[in-house]
Design an enzyme around this catalytic site. Structure first.
Site, PDB file in Angstrom:
ATOM      1  N   ASP A 197       9.825  -3.792   4.889  1.00  0.00           N
ATOM      2  CA  ASP A 197       9.373  -2.991   3.744  1.00  0.00           C
ATOM      3  C   ASP A 197      10.031  -3.532   2.467  1.00  0.00           C
ATOM      4  O   ASP A 197      11.260  -3.723   2.443  1.00  0.00           O
ATOM      5  CB  ASP A 197       9.815  -1.534   4.010  1.00  0.00           C
ATOM      6  CG  ASP A 197       9.171  -0.538   3.075  1.00  0.00           C
ATOM      7  OD1 ASP A 197       8.120  -0.840   2.500  1.00  0.00           O
ATOM      8  OD2 ASP A 197       9.738   0.581   2.942  1.00  0.00           O
ATOM      9  N   HIS A 198       9.256  -3.775   1.437  1.00  0.00           N
ATOM     10  CA  HIS A 198       9.780  -4.258   0.137  1.00  0.00           C
ATOM     11  C   HIS A 198      10.709  -5.469   0.271  1.00  0.00           C
ATOM     12  O   HIS A 198      11.821  -5.486  -0.268  1.00  0.00           O
ATOM     13  CB  HIS A 198      10.544  -3.142  -0.592  1.00  0.00           C
ATOM     14  CG  HIS A 198       9.666  -2.010  -1.003  1.00  0.00           C
ATOM     15  ND1 HIS A 198       8.790  -2.085  -2.060  1.00  0.00           N
ATOM     16  CD2 HIS A 198       9.519  -0.768  -0.486  1.00  0.00           C
ATOM     17  CE1 HIS A 198       8.134  -0.945  -2.176  1.00  0.00           C
ATOM     18  NE2 HIS A 198       8.553  -0.125  -1.232  1.00  0.00           N
TER      19      HIS A 198
ATOM     20  N   GLU B  53       2.373  -6.118  -3.336  1.00  0.00           N
ATOM     21  CA  GLU B  53       2.270  -5.002  -4.284  1.00  0.00           C
ATOM     22  C   GLU B  53       1.796  -5.492  -5.648  1.00  0.00           C
ATOM     23  O   GLU B  53       2.251  -6.518  -6.128  1.00  0.00           O
ATOM     24  CB  GLU B  53       3.647  -4.332  -4.407  1.00  0.00           C
ATOM     25  CG  GLU B  53       3.689  -3.149  -5.353  1.00  0.00           C
ATOM     26  CD  GLU B  53       5.027  -2.403  -5.294  1.00  0.00           C
ATOM     27  OE1 GLU B  53       5.612  -2.295  -4.199  1.00  0.00           O
ATOM     28  OE2 GLU B  53       5.474  -1.923  -6.350  1.00  0.00           O
TER      29      GLU B  53
ATOM     30  N   HIS C 226       2.731   4.160  -1.009  1.00  0.00           N
ATOM     31  CA  HIS C 226       4.190   4.288  -0.879  1.00  0.00           C
ATOM     32  C   HIS C 226       4.586   5.655  -1.423  1.00  0.00           C
ATOM     33  O   HIS C 226       3.806   6.316  -2.102  1.00  0.00           O
ATOM     34  CB  HIS C 226       4.884   3.178  -1.681  1.00  0.00           C
ATOM     35  CG  HIS C 226       4.878   1.861  -0.966  1.00  0.00           C
ATOM     36  ND1 HIS C 226       6.011   1.302  -0.445  1.00  0.00           N
ATOM     37  CD2 HIS C 226       3.857   1.022  -0.656  1.00  0.00           C
ATOM     38  CE1 HIS C 226       5.703   0.160   0.136  1.00  0.00           C
ATOM     39  NE2 HIS C 226       4.392  -0.041   0.023  1.00  0.00           N
TER      40      HIS C 226
ATOM     41  N   GLY D 215       5.185   8.366   0.275  1.00  0.00           N
ATOM     42  CA  GLY D 215       4.304   9.331   0.939  1.00  0.00           C
ATOM     43  C   GLY D 215       4.929  10.700   1.204  1.00  0.00           C
ATOM     44  O   GLY D 215       4.239  11.616   1.646  1.00  0.00           O
TER      45      GLY D 215
ATOM     46  N   THR E 221      11.641   9.633   2.919  1.00  0.00           N
ATOM     47  CA  THR E 221      12.426  10.767   2.433  1.00  0.00           C
ATOM     48  C   THR E 221      12.212  12.041   3.255  1.00  0.00           C
ATOM     49  O   THR E 221      13.172  12.757   3.560  1.00  0.00           O
ATOM     50  CB  THR E 221      12.076  11.034   0.947  1.00  0.00           C
ATOM     51  OG1 THR E 221      12.391   9.843   0.221  1.00  0.00           O
ATOM     52  CG2 THR E 221      12.834  12.194   0.375  1.00  0.00           C
TER      53      THR E 221
HETATM   54  P1  13P Z   1       9.416   8.075   0.440  1.00  0.00           P
HETATM   55  O1  13P Z   1      10.862   7.890   0.715  1.00  0.00           O
HETATM   56  O2  13P Z   1       9.182   8.699  -0.888  1.00  0.00           O
HETATM   57  O3  13P Z   1       8.721   8.761   1.553  1.00  0.00           O
HETATM   58  O4  13P Z   1       8.787   6.620   0.332  1.00  0.00           O
HETATM   59  C1  13P Z   1       8.877   5.727   1.410  1.00  0.00           C
HETATM   60  C2  13P Z   1       8.315   4.417   1.061  1.00  0.00           C
HETATM   61  O5  13P Z   1       7.406   4.297   0.276  1.00  0.00           O
HETATM   62  C3  13P Z   1       8.882   3.238   1.723  1.00  0.00           C
HETATM   63  O6  13P Z   1       8.283   2.063   1.324  1.00  0.00           O
END
Ligand code: 13P
Length: 300
Positions: free
Chosen positions: A98-99, A149, A220, A222, A245
């Protein structure tokens, strides 16, 4: 010579796959694949078991920071494949960076990741585009899927919440034409908890982007988006939703409650297996709720 050969002690599970077909099917069938970030063994085990219970495909996401926290790429790969084997997980699972930075995408692929996100959103579009070309080429060698992205996703930095930058459809189309598999785009979404007064997702922007690139889009941030907005986003082409989160909050809340109630101090509740139990239950419930909300139940 030892007694054991270390070859294939843990074989790569057949259902640890890239996300190409999975997200394409979700895009066509108008549902979304849950991408859930993992932070440790408890997270990974709980998510895998919940996905298996709901017969949902699942993407396990790790940021570079989470990989470092857990020990490194080999640890994460070993943990995920070990759990999939030991727990007899049969649903399709993706291990996704991720990222990632340009360099990290290469390292993740070399270490068994089946999918990568190259995040060049802080670069100029030209640089992001050129690096994406290279990542697509490399991922092909590993049969891995690629996310990139355009625009940028909001979030908190040093206490200031940035709203992100709405993506440009022309840039989105150019990226899609490079052969990426799904695209993350800024549409007013924010990582972390949504602040009071958040204006909601920009559906016009999503519609334009989706029309322009004609591939699954990634939402993202979400966590904490109202259900009706999630569902509308899916109807407009969102096919992968990233959640971190909400699981962190569910886990922390349950453990705080256990500690504040005084229960944690009783008997042998100092045993981590007892101390963490309520957090695990709360995470399982959150994953099952999310799978229901995203429509990926029974889509394995
Ligand atoms: P949240 O932590 O806001 O759910 O976002 C997660 C995310 O987008 C990871 O790439």
């Amino acid at each position: 010579m030892g007694l054991f050969s270390n070859k294939d002690i843990i074989s790569k599970p057949k259902n640890l796959i890239n996300a190409k077909e999975m997200v394409k099917k979700a895009y066509e069938g108008k549902y979304a694949i849950p991408h859930i970030n993992i932070n440790n063994l408890e997270w990974t085990k709980t998510i895998l078991l919940a996905a298996e219970e709901a017969k949902s495909p699942v993407i396990l996401g790790t940021s570079e920071g989470a990989v470092k926290y857990m020990g490194g790429y080999k640890t994460v790969y070993g943990m995920v494949t070990g759990l999939m084997n030991d727990l007899n997980i049969t649903v399709p699972v993706v291990l996704h960076l991720d990222h990632g930075s340009f360099e990290a995408t290469k390292i993740a692929l070399e270490n068994g990741y089946t999918s990568v996100m190259y995040d060049g959103s802080h670069e100029s579009f030209e640089k992001n585009y050129e690096n994406t070309k290279e990542v697509v080429k490399l991922a092909k060698k590993y049969n891995a899927s690629v996310e990139v992205e355009v625009g940028s996703i909001g979030g908190e930095e040093d206490g200031i919440i940035g709203e992100g930058e709405i993506a440009n459809p022309e840039e989105a189309k150019k990226m899609a034409d490079l052969g990426i598999d799904f695209l993350a785009a800024g549409i007013g979404n924010i990582h972390g908890p949504y602040p009071k007064g958040w204006k909601g997702l920009k559906f016009d922007a999503l519609e334009n982007l989706s029309k322009a690139c004609q591939i699954g889009m990634v939402l993202h941030g979400g966590s904490g988006i109202p259900k009706d907005q999630i569902q509308k986003a899916i109807s407009l082409g969102i096919s992968k939703i990233n959640i971190n989160t909400e699981l962190q909050q569910a886990n922390a809340k349950a453990i705080w409650k256990f500690i504040e109630s005084g229960e944690a101090k009783k008997g042998k509740n100092f045993d981590p297996r007892k101390l963490y139990a309520s957090g695990i239950t709360a995470m399982r419930e959150t994953v099952l709720e999310k799978i229901e909300e995203l429509g990926s139940k029974n889509k394995a």
